[in-house]
Scaffold this motif. Sequence first.
Motif, PDB file in Angstrom:
ATOM      1  N   HIS A 177     -11.019 -11.014  -8.131  1.00 19.13           N
ATOM      2  CA  HIS A 177     -10.552 -10.048  -7.135  1.00 19.13           C
ATOM      3  C   HIS A 177     -10.879 -10.518  -5.718  1.00 19.13           C
ATOM      4  CE1 HIS A 177     -10.445  -6.469 -10.177  1.00 19.13           C
ATOM      5  NE2 HIS A 177      -9.382  -7.232 -10.242  1.00 19.13           N
ATOM      6  N   LEU A 178     -12.066 -11.086  -5.516  1.00 21.34           N
ATOM      7  CA  LEU A 178     -12.412 -11.599  -4.185  1.00 21.34           C
ATOM      8  C   LEU A 178     -11.515 -12.769  -3.798  1.00 21.34           C
ATOM      9  CD1 LEU A 178     -16.311 -11.552  -3.948  1.00 21.34           C
ATOM     10  CD2 LEU A 178     -14.665  -9.947  -2.974  1.00 21.34           C
ATOM     11  N   PHE A 179     -11.190 -13.616  -4.752  1.00 28.39           N
ATOM     12  CA  PHE A 179     -10.312 -14.759  -4.480  1.00 28.39           C
ATOM     13  C   PHE A 179      -8.949 -14.285  -3.986  1.00 28.39           C
ATOM     14  CE2 PHE A 179      -6.896 -17.495  -6.113  1.00 28.39           C
ATOM     15  CZ  PHE A 179      -7.183 -18.681  -5.452  1.00 28.39           C
ATOM     16  N   PHE A 180      -8.358 -13.330  -4.684  1.00 28.42           N
ATOM     17  CA  PHE A 180      -7.045 -12.832  -4.270  1.00 28.42           C
ATOM     18  C   PHE A 180      -7.150 -11.986  -2.998  1.00 28.42           C
ATOM     19  CE2 PHE A 180      -6.017 -13.721  -8.756  1.00 28.42           C
ATOM     20  CZ  PHE A 180      -4.867 -14.473  -8.563  1.00 28.42           C
ATOM     21  N   ALA A 181      -8.274 -11.304  -2.815  1.00 25.40           N
ATOM     22  CA  ALA A 181      -8.461 -10.558  -1.568  1.00 25.40           C
ATOM     23  C   ALA A 181      -8.502 -11.503  -0.370  1.00 25.40           C
ATOM     24  CB  ALA A 181      -9.740  -9.732  -1.641  1.00 25.40           C
ATOM     25  N   HIS A 182      -9.107 -12.660  -0.557  1.00 29.35           N
ATOM     26  CA  HIS A 182      -9.137 -13.653   0.527  1.00 29.35           C
ATOM     27  C   HIS A 182      -7.734 -14.165   0.829  1.00 29.35           C
ATOM     28  CE1 HIS A 182      -9.645 -17.815   2.120  1.00 29.35           C
ATOM     29  NE2 HIS A 182     -10.522 -17.201   2.889  1.00 29.35           N
ATOM     30  N   ARG A 183      -6.932 -14.364  -0.199  1.00 31.25           N
ATOM     31  CA  ARG A 183      -5.549 -14.788   0.023  1.00 31.25           C
ATOM     32  C   ARG A 183      -4.782 -13.728   0.818  1.00 31.25           C
ATOM     33  NH1 ARG A 183      -2.172 -16.584  -4.895  1.00 31.25           N
ATOM     34  NH2 ARG A 183      -0.966 -17.492  -3.189  1.00 31.25           N
ATOM     35  N   ILE A 184      -4.970 -12.480   0.429  1.00 28.89           N
ATOM     36  CA  ILE A 184      -4.292 -11.391   1.142  1.00 28.89           C
ATOM     37  C   ILE A 184      -4.782 -11.320   2.590  1.00 28.89           C
ATOM     38  CG2 ILE A 184      -4.058  -8.880   1.231  1.00 28.89           C
ATOM     39  CD1 ILE A 184      -4.168  -8.897  -1.833  1.00 28.89           C
ATOM     40  N   PHE A 185      -6.072 -11.534   2.777  1.00 26.83           N
ATOM     41  CA  PHE A 185      -6.650 -11.501   4.122  1.00 26.83           C
ATOM     42  C   PHE A 185      -6.024 -12.572   5.015  1.00 26.83           C
ATOM     43  CE2 PHE A 185     -10.081 -12.765   7.102  1.00 26.83           C
ATOM     44  CZ  PHE A 185     -10.216 -11.559   7.775  1.00 26.83           C
ATOM     45  N   MET A 186      -5.820 -13.770   4.479  1.00 33.15           N
ATOM     46  CA  MET A 186      -5.235 -14.840   5.271  1.00 33.15           C
ATOM     47  C   MET A 186      -3.731 -14.658   5.460  1.00 33.15           C
ATOM     48  SD  MET A 186      -7.945 -16.434   5.959  1.00 33.15           S
ATOM     49  CE  MET A 186      -7.221 -17.790   6.862  1.00 33.15           C
ATOM     50  N   LEU A 187      -3.045 -14.214   4.417  1.00 36.48           N
ATOM     51  CA  LEU A 187      -1.597 -14.017   4.533  1.00 36.48           C
ATOM     52  C   LEU A 187      -1.252 -12.864   5.472  1.00 36.48           C
ATOM     53  CD1 LEU A 187      -0.452 -14.529   0.826  1.00 36.48           C
ATOM     54  CD2 LEU A 187       0.029 -16.026   2.759  1.00 36.48           C
ATOM     55  N   ALA A 225     -10.601   1.808 -14.993  1.00 37.68           N
ATOM     56  CA  ALA A 225      -9.587   2.354 -14.096  1.00 37.68           C
ATOM     57  C   ALA A 225      -9.621   1.655 -12.736  1.00 37.68           C
ATOM     58  CB  ALA A 225      -9.796   3.857 -13.928  1.00 37.68           C
ATOM     59  N   LEU A 226     -10.830   1.390 -12.217  1.00 36.95           N
ATOM     60  CA  LEU A 226     -10.944   0.693 -10.939  1.00 36.95           C
ATOM     61  C   LEU A 226     -10.363  -0.717 -11.019  1.00 36.95           C
ATOM     62  CD1 LEU A 226     -14.525   1.764  -9.779  1.00 36.95           C
ATOM     63  CD2 LEU A 226     -12.343   2.419  -8.741  1.00 36.95           C
ATOM     64  N   SER A 227     -10.618  -1.387 -12.132  1.00 33.11           N
ATOM     65  CA  SER A 227     -10.062  -2.729 -12.305  1.00 33.11           C
ATOM     66  C   SER A 227      -8.542  -2.690 -12.298  1.00 33.11           C
ATOM     67  CB  SER A 227     -10.573  -3.330 -13.616  1.00 33.11           C
ATOM     68  OG  SER A 227     -10.089  -4.647 -13.786  1.00 33.11           O
ATOM     69  N   THR A 228      -7.975  -1.672 -12.937  1.00 34.45           N
ATOM     70  CA  THR A 228      -6.517  -1.526 -12.946  1.00 34.45           C
ATOM     71  C   THR A 228      -5.977  -1.266 -11.550  1.00 34.45           C
ATOM     72  OG1 THR A 228      -6.642  -0.628 -15.197  1.00 34.45           O
ATOM     73  CG2 THR A 228      -4.611  -0.246 -13.965  1.00 34.45           C
ATOM     74  N   VAL A 229      -6.642  -0.389 -10.805  1.00 31.29           N
ATOM     75  CA  VAL A 229      -6.201  -0.069  -9.443  1.00 31.29           C
ATOM     76  C   VAL A 229      -6.254  -1.302  -8.546  1.00 31.29           C
ATOM     77  CG1 VAL A 229      -6.756   1.272  -7.380  1.00 31.29           C
ATOM     78  CG2 VAL A 229      -6.819   2.365  -9.630  1.00 31.29           C
ATOM     79  N   VAL A 230      -7.317  -2.083  -8.654  1.00 31.94           N
ATOM     80  CA  VAL A 230      -7.437  -3.292  -7.827  1.00 31.94           C
ATOM     81  C   VAL A 230      -6.330  -4.285  -8.175  1.00 31.94           C
ATOM     82  CG1 VAL A 230      -8.911  -5.258  -7.261  1.00 31.94           C
ATOM     83  CG2 VAL A 230      -9.910  -2.994  -7.479  1.00 31.94           C
ATOM     84  N   ASP A 231      -6.026  -4.441  -9.460  1.00 31.48           N
ATOM     85  CA  ASP A 231      -4.945  -5.345  -9.859  1.00 31.48           C
ATOM     86  C   ASP A 231      -3.613  -4.900  -9.260  1.00 31.48           C
ATOM     87  OD1 ASP A 231      -6.597  -6.974 -11.315  1.00 31.48           O
ATOM     88  OD2 ASP A 231      -6.240  -5.954 -13.215  1.00 31.48           O
ATOM     89  N   ILE A 232      -3.359  -3.606  -9.286  1.00 32.23           N
ATOM     90  CA  ILE A 232      -2.106  -3.092  -8.729  1.00 32.23           C
ATOM     91  C   ILE A 232      -2.052  -3.314  -7.219  1.00 32.23           C
ATOM     92  CG2 ILE A 232      -0.755  -1.001  -8.348  1.00 32.23           C
ATOM     93  CD1 ILE A 232      -1.755   0.018 -11.042  1.00 32.23           C
ATOM     94  N   LEU A 233      -3.173  -3.065  -6.530  1.00 29.79           N
ATOM     95  CA  LEU A 233      -3.213  -3.273  -5.080  1.00 29.79           C
ATOM     96  C   LEU A 233      -2.993  -4.741  -4.720  1.00 29.79           C
ATOM     97  CD1 LEU A 233      -6.188  -0.970  -3.980  1.00 29.79           C
ATOM     98  CD2 LEU A 233      -3.744  -0.595  -3.585  1.00 29.79           C
ATOM     99  N   ILE A 234      -3.626  -5.636  -5.465  1.00 28.43           N
ATOM    100  CA  ILE A 234      -3.480  -7.066  -5.181  1.00 28.43           C
ATOM    101  C   ILE A 234      -2.042  -7.519  -5.427  1.00 28.43           C
ATOM    102  CG2 ILE A 234      -4.113  -9.360  -6.008  1.00 28.43           C
ATOM    103  CD1 ILE A 234      -6.949  -8.320  -6.394  1.00 28.43           C
ATOM    104  N   THR A 235      -1.484  -7.137  -6.565  1.00 30.24           N
ATOM    105  CA  THR A 235      -0.112  -7.548  -6.877  1.00 30.24           C
ATOM    106  C   THR A 235       0.875  -6.978  -5.864  1.00 30.24           C
ATOM    107  OG1 THR A 235      -0.689  -7.614  -9.234  1.00 30.24           O
ATOM    108  CG2 THR A 235       1.641  -7.599  -8.674  1.00 30.24           C
ATOM    109  N   GLY A 236       0.720  -5.695  -5.522  1.00 31.96           N
ATOM    110  CA  GLY A 236       1.618  -5.090  -4.544  1.00 31.96           C
ATOM    111  C   GLY A 236       1.486  -5.698  -3.167  1.00 31.96           C
ATOM    112  N   SER A 237       0.261  -5.982  -2.746  1.00 33.04           N
ATOM    113  CA  SER A 237       0.050  -6.570  -1.420  1.00 33.04           C
ATOM    114  C   SER A 237       0.649  -7.971  -1.334  1.00 33.04           C
ATOM    115  CB  SER A 237      -1.440  -6.612  -1.099  1.00 33.04           C
ATOM    116  OG  SER A 237      -2.006  -5.317  -1.087  1.00 33.04           O
TER     117      SER A 237
END
Length: 354
Positions: free
Chosen positions: A148-158, A205-217
């Motif tokens: 999750h941190l790895f993909f969050a960093h990608r979203i942060f840079m993009l 449930a939190l893991s599912t929500v984070v996956d959805i947020l990352i994919t959508g972002s």
Amino acid sequence: MAFCRPTTVTKTKRFHLGEFFVNDIRGLVDVTRLFIPLRFSPRSSAMLVDIPRSFGALLIGGLFASLLSGIVIVQVVVYFKVYPKDVNYLKATVLGVWILDTCHTAFIWAALWSYLIGDFGDPTGLNIIRWAVPITIIITAVLTFFVHLFFAHRIFMLSRKNYWLTAPIVILAILRLVSACEMLHYGTFSLFREKIRWVFTTGLALSTVVDILITGSLFVLLHTSRTGAANLNAVIDSLIWYAFETGSLTCAGTVISMICWLTMPTNLIFLGLHFVIGKLYANSLLVTLNMRERIRRARSQTNEYPAPIHVVDTRRRRTSDSDQFALSGMPADSKVSKGQILEVNVERSVHYGS
């Protein structure tokens, strides 16, 4: 006068129970106890145990987890062979994921040994939370957190360092990590369900929500970066597709495990699925890193590029035009075709996006 000790003749009764032939009353009890309520402890209520769906689910989950762990090893080998010049933090991330995945597999089989071999013939052992089970759940949470941190960093840079978009993902990922440590304090599944069932449910449930947020972002950010160049749009479409595939797999595994946890209290199907979740997250990160070379090769086979794009290395400080051409190994006054310029830009962009 000699007295003889009277002998007692014991007759063995034979019962017919479906396809089972039981030679004594004790054998009959051993067969029927598989399907009757068992009271595991004085503090827990009677609980119906489904032996086949518990032992079978653990075994199948362990086998699938081992298969996915082998794929993780292949992905790690491919990464270090194809990308030897990657930055050190990416190499450390890949190495850490591999170590955690290997430990996770070892503890899975330690748990299987406890349930299938150590508790052989004792159905009441299914209710006991063996020491290896909480460790597998914690390692899965740590792997999930790193991914999750790895993909969050990608979203942060993009998103050009958009904290409002990235901060909620990081906060939810931390909460998911904390929720995985509660199982260590309870010795039986029945007690764990009774006391803090909501904690484990909240973590999934939190893991599912984070996956959805990352994919959508990622979908929104990549889609809004589309341009008029058809070939560059094809690269972006590939990145969107990979993001959707990896995000949907991990999200689906987490949702199914949560549904089994909530609706099937008499078996351990949820735990067999949970064994696999950590492997899905590890593979999603490694696939995201290893797909870069495939996209570069696919774009290098195309010779028509309708729009010129300048060469910019975003991993370094901004330089002058002559320095930018020097980075690509060409003199500043040389005439470069549009196809060559775009080819270098695609390679830089894909590397930066990862």
